[in-house]
Design a protein around this motif. Structure first.
Motif, short mmCIF file in Angstrom:
data_model
loop_
_atom_site.label_atom_id
_atom_site.label_comp_id
_atom_site.label_asym_id
_atom_site.label_seq_id
_atom_site.Cartn_x
_atom_site.Cartn_y
_atom_site.Cartn_z
N VAL A 146 -111.93 -0.95 -51.12
CA VAL A 146 -113.03 -1.15 -52.07
C VAL A 146 -112.98 -2.54 -52.70
O VAL A 146 -114.01 -3.22 -52.85
N GLY A 147 -111.76 -2.99 -53.03
CA GLY A 147 -111.61 -4.25 -53.76
C GLY A 147 -112.16 -5.45 -53.01
O GLY A 147 -112.78 -6.34 -53.62
N ILE B 297 -99.31 -3.40 -49.57
CA ILE B 297 -98.39 -2.35 -49.11
C ILE B 297 -98.69 -1.89 -47.69
O ILE B 297 -97.85 -1.28 -47.05
N VAL C 76 -103.31 5.24 -52.80
CA VAL C 76 -104.63 5.87 -52.94
C VAL C 76 -104.81 7.02 -51.95
O VAL C 76 -104.74 6.83 -50.74
#
Ligand SMILES: NC(=O)c1ccc[n+]([C@@H]2O[C@H](COP(=O)([O-])OP(=O)(O)OC[C@H]3O[C@@H](n4cnc5c(N)ncnc54)[C@H](O)[C@@H]3O)[C@@H](O)[C@H]2O)c1
Length: 325
Positions: A13-14, A35, A81
């Motif tokens: 999303v970022g 990560i 997430v």
């Protein structure tokens, strides 16, 4: 010029939010520790003079050189997430999604930032009566470690209401995302079903009658832009469900939308209570208060993946998603 720091901004999303804000002439800093070795997701942004990358951990912001001034806003997206990855790494979930995010928020307590936007999830609603839709005041029943951590952070923020803090906190509960991104994820329902059916796999769909709201990543970027543009202190401690009522779907509806576009698919529906989440969400607040109307329906996201299939054809799905770190 306004500055935005995207914490965990190199993800699915970022990166799309970063693209949108750079297009809208913001200075954008992404802080991320990659990560998933997702370095390629931000390469195209590095050509932009208004973009800055900091490779760092949000749990330890004292160690990084963040340039902050009174026209800086912060968006917290980072962490482990999703339900499967937090189930796989429960200790890291606690270290990152709870302790780390709290430290990150506390770091900004003494800094002169404007809005501090925490990205939460509609998964917080868990399992609700199917005749109802959850608005922002609906009881939260998080089922996974992932959603439980989000609820804990929401409460951590809301408990600051009587304290003096320098920033304007806002909580955005995102629907499940879909659509193309420089850091693609094929572990999300719409994207995953489309990927599998394009590869002519037999798609096994568990609990096909369960409801969930969906939202295109570009629509999330539009929401962020409008939240950033709201008058100062108007959204203090506000919570918004982010998505649109017309994008509430059952899994079997998503399969039908895809099957209308891809022929000769084979789908097996199974019940298994593998993912008990089942919730329809009410998005009238964001529609009314921020005048948000989704621009990109689920069918648009499916078309995008079909049109760009060559980028992903015969590639290992595990390269595109939150499977392991
Ligand atoms: N994708 C969805 O469907 C969805 C739905 C609802 C809410 N959200 C929320 O949106 C946000 C972004 O989700 P996404 O799909 O882009 O996830 P993602 O996994 O693609 O991105 C997360 C990013 O955080 C970074 N990160 C992890 N730990 C970090 C740390 N300690 N320090 C710095 N960076 C770190 C990762 O490297 C990664 O780039 C998350 O907060 C998520 O909970 C996403």
């Amino acid at each position: 010029m306004r500055n935005v720091i995207l914490i965990g901004g190199a993800g699915y999303v970022g990166t799309v939010i970063a693209e949108e804000l750079l297009r809208k002439s913001f200075n954008v800093t992404i802080l991320d520790n990659f990560i998933y070795k997702n370095f390629n997701s931000i390469k195209h942004l590095q050509k932009n003079d208004h973009f800055k990358l900091i490779n760092g951990n949000f749990s330890d912001l004292n160690k990084v050189n963040l340039e902050i001034n009174d026209s800086t806003d912060v968006i917290i997206l980072g962490g482990l997430v999703g339900d499967p990855i937090t189930k796989k790494y429960p200790k890291l979930n606690k270290i990152t999604n709870i302790d780390g995010i709290k430290k990150c928020i506390d770091f900004f307590e003494n800094e002169m930032v404007g809005k501090l936007i925490f990205i939460s999830t509609c998964s917080n609603y868990g399992l609700i009566n199917q005749d109802l839709k959850a608005d922002e005041n609906f009881e939260l029943k998080p089922l996974s470690l992932y959603a439980k951590a989000k609820v804990e952070i929401e409460n951590f923020i809301l408990n600051k209401q009587n304290k003096k803090i320098n920033y304007e906190p806002i909580i955005l509960r995102f629907a499940t995302a879909f659509g193309l991104s420089p850091r693609m994820r094929f572990d999300l329902t719409v994207n995953e079903f489309t990927f599998d059916l394009l590869h002519k796999k037999v798609l096994e769909v568990y609990d096909p009658n369960t409801w969930r709201p969906y939202c295109h990543v570009k629509d999330f970027a539009r929401i962020i832009f409008s939240v950033l543009n709201e008058e100062k202190n108007k959204l203090n401690f506000e919570i918004f469900n982010c998505g649109s009522d017309e994008n509430n779907y059952r899994k079997k509806d998503i399969v039908e939308l895809i099957s209308n576009k891809i022929t000769k698919t084979k789908v097996i529906f199974k019940s298994g209570d593998i993912d008990p989440r089942n919730y329809k969400v009410d998005f009238s607040k964001i529609k009314k208060k921020l005048k948000f109307k989704a621009k990109y329906p689920v069918s648009f996201g499916i078309d995008e993946i079909i049109e760009n299939f060559n980028l992903f054809k015969n590639k290992n799905k595990k390269l595109f998603g939150n499977y392991e770190i």
